[in-house]
Design a protein around this motif. Structure first.
Motif, short mmCIF file in Angstrom:
data_model
loop_
_atom_site.label_atom_id
_atom_site.label_comp_id
_atom_site.label_asym_id
_atom_site.label_seq_id
_atom_site.Cartn_x
_atom_site.Cartn_y
_atom_site.Cartn_z
N LEU A 34 0.83 -1.21 0.00
CA LEU A 34 0.00 0.00 0.00
C LEU A 34 0.86 1.26 0.00
O LEU A 34 0.54 2.25 -0.68
CB LEU A 34 -0.94 0.00 1.22
CG LEU A 34 -2.10 -0.99 1.14
CD1 LEU A 34 -2.77 -1.14 2.51
CD2 LEU A 34 -3.13 -0.55 0.10
N ALA A 41 2.18 1.84 -3.41
CA ALA A 41 1.15 2.44 -4.26
C ALA A 41 1.03 3.94 -4.02
O ALA A 41 0.78 4.72 -4.96
CB ALA A 41 -0.20 1.76 -4.03
N GLU A 42 1.22 4.37 -2.78
CA GLU A 42 1.19 5.80 -2.47
C GLU A 42 2.32 6.53 -3.17
O GLU A 42 2.12 7.61 -3.77
CB GLU A 42 1.30 5.98 -0.95
CG GLU A 42 1.03 7.38 -0.47
CD GLU A 42 -0.44 7.77 -0.60
OE1 GLU A 42 -0.68 8.99 -0.78
OE2 GLU A 42 -1.32 6.90 -0.54
N SER A 91 1.45 6.55 -6.99
CA SER A 91 0.33 7.42 -7.32
C SER A 91 0.74 8.88 -7.33
O SER A 91 0.35 9.65 -8.22
CB SER A 91 -0.81 7.19 -6.33
OG SER A 91 -1.94 7.96 -6.68
N GLY A 115 -3.24 2.86 -14.43
CA GLY A 115 -2.97 2.73 -13.00
C GLY A 115 -1.71 1.97 -12.68
O GLY A 115 -1.04 1.40 -13.56
N VAL A 127 -2.19 -4.81 -4.92
CA VAL A 127 -2.68 -3.43 -4.82
C VAL A 127 -2.74 -2.85 -6.22
O VAL A 127 -1.79 -2.98 -7.00
CB VAL A 127 -1.78 -2.56 -3.93
CG1 VAL A 127 -2.29 -1.11 -3.91
CG2 VAL A 127 -1.71 -3.09 -2.51
N ASP A 172 -3.76 0.88 -7.91
CA ASP A 172 -4.11 2.28 -7.67
C ASP A 172 -4.42 2.95 -9.00
O ASP A 172 -3.62 2.88 -9.93
CB ASP A 172 -2.96 3.00 -6.96
CG ASP A 172 -3.35 4.41 -6.56
OD1 ASP A 172 -3.72 4.61 -5.40
OD2 ASP A 172 -3.29 5.32 -7.43
N ARG A 202 -8.30 3.01 -4.99
CA ARG A 202 -7.21 2.07 -4.70
C ARG A 202 -7.82 0.77 -4.19
O ARG A 202 -8.57 0.76 -3.22
CB ARG A 202 -6.24 2.64 -3.68
CG ARG A 202 -5.05 1.72 -3.38
CD ARG A 202 -4.06 2.40 -2.44
NE ARG A 202 -3.51 3.60 -3.06
CZ ARG A 202 -2.87 4.55 -2.38
NH1 ARG A 202 -2.72 4.45 -1.07
NH2 ARG A 202 -2.39 5.62 -3.01
N HIS A 221 -7.23 -3.31 -2.95
CA HIS A 221 -6.20 -4.17 -2.38
C HIS A 221 -6.81 -5.47 -1.88
O HIS A 221 -8.01 -5.56 -1.60
CB HIS A 221 -5.45 -3.46 -1.24
CG HIS A 221 -6.25 -3.25 0.00
ND1 HIS A 221 -6.97 -2.10 0.24
CD2 HIS A 221 -6.45 -4.05 1.08
CE1 HIS A 221 -7.57 -2.19 1.42
NE2 HIS A 221 -7.27 -3.36 1.95
#
Length: 272
Positions: free
Chosen positions: A20, A23-24, A27, A107, A122, A124, A131, A133
């Motif tokens: 996660l 992914a942040e 993104s 994505g 995940v 995103d 998002r 997951h």
């Protein structure tokens, strides 16, 4: 003789926070940078500067947090201990052709594969603000909301996504097959969609936006995260012959349980 416990493989959900956070990172880069120069990757395929920047940033993060796990990325190949049971699979921008044209259907996809099967995923979608997951045996989620595959029971009511037509080597032969699939679907389902992102196809099957998706290929960076998310949402994921989907499958077919057998029959008719 007992086996030595491995906290990573015994509890893959323990690595979900790492995925996660990756992914942040991804993104933020996708939303704040322009695509930049494009690099050709053969016939009608390309990568943007952002593809490379995202993959490098995520690789650096994963190497720091999980140094013992191999990493497979679309742009830079595989690194790390390939003899181990675990491997990350990264697609920095799934749907690059959409991304460079400002089409928001693109994505970031990150899956953790254990012995050929994804156990954490995940996806995103930076321009849609969503998002997804999942971790094995814990369900699939859109943000904090648990999601599940659709309940559509009749193929004539189904919306089915198909993968992009092929480019590159043997594209003409591959596309004869894909066009035949499109024709069969057009005669039997409510609507056919080609969104240009396998990650979105699988995430939307998980969410029930789509009833099924059929991709006549399987690139692990495209599919690993989406496969575990869709599977945890209650969809069935197989290859073109109905065999359980793995790293080495040649096709990726996701459908709710009611539609799985009829869709597989339709696809199988193309291989006779």
């Amino acid at each position: 003789m007992g086996t030595r416990p491995n906290r990573m493989t015994d509890a893959p959900a323990a690595l979900l926070p790492v995925a996660l956070q990756a992914a942040e990172i991804a993104s933020d880069l996708v939303r704040t940078r322009v695509p930049g120069l494009l690099t050709a990757k053969g016939d009608r395929d390309m990568a943007s500067e952002v593809d490379h920047a995202v993959e490098r940033a995520v690789r650096d993060y994963l190497k720091e947090r999980t140094p013992d796990i191999a990493i497979l990325g679309e742009e830079e190949g595989i690194t790390g201990d390939t003899a181990g049971d675990l491997m990350w699979a990264i697609d920095p921008v799934d749907g690059t052709a959409n991304f460079v044209r400002n089409i928001p259907l693109c994505g970031f996809s990150l899956g953790l594969i254990e012995r050929g099967r994804p156990v954490v995923g995940v996806i995103d979608l930076p321009f849609l603000g969503t998002r997804y997951h999942a971790a094995q045996h814990t369900g699939a989620y859109l943000g904090d909301r648990r999601i599940q595959a659709s309940m559509t029971t009749d193929l004539k009511d189904a919306i089915v996504a198909i993968g992009d037509y092929a480019v590159g080597e043997r594209a003409e032969a591959k596309n004869r097959q894909r066009i035949a699939l499109t024709e069969r679907l057009a005669a039997n389902v409510q609507r056919v969609r080609m969104l240009g992102s396998a990650a979105i196809d699988l995430a939307w099957v998980a969410e029930g936006k789509l009833d099924a998706s059929i991709t006549l290929s399987n690139k692990p960076w495209d599919t690993a995260a989406g496969v575990i998310i869709a599977r945890e949402a209650g969809a069935k994921i197989t290859d073109q012959y109905g065999t359980n989907h793995t790293f080495s499958s040649n096709a990726t077919i996701a459908a709710n349980h009611s539609l799985e057998s009829v869709l597989l029959s339709l696809v199988a008719s193309m291989y006779k």
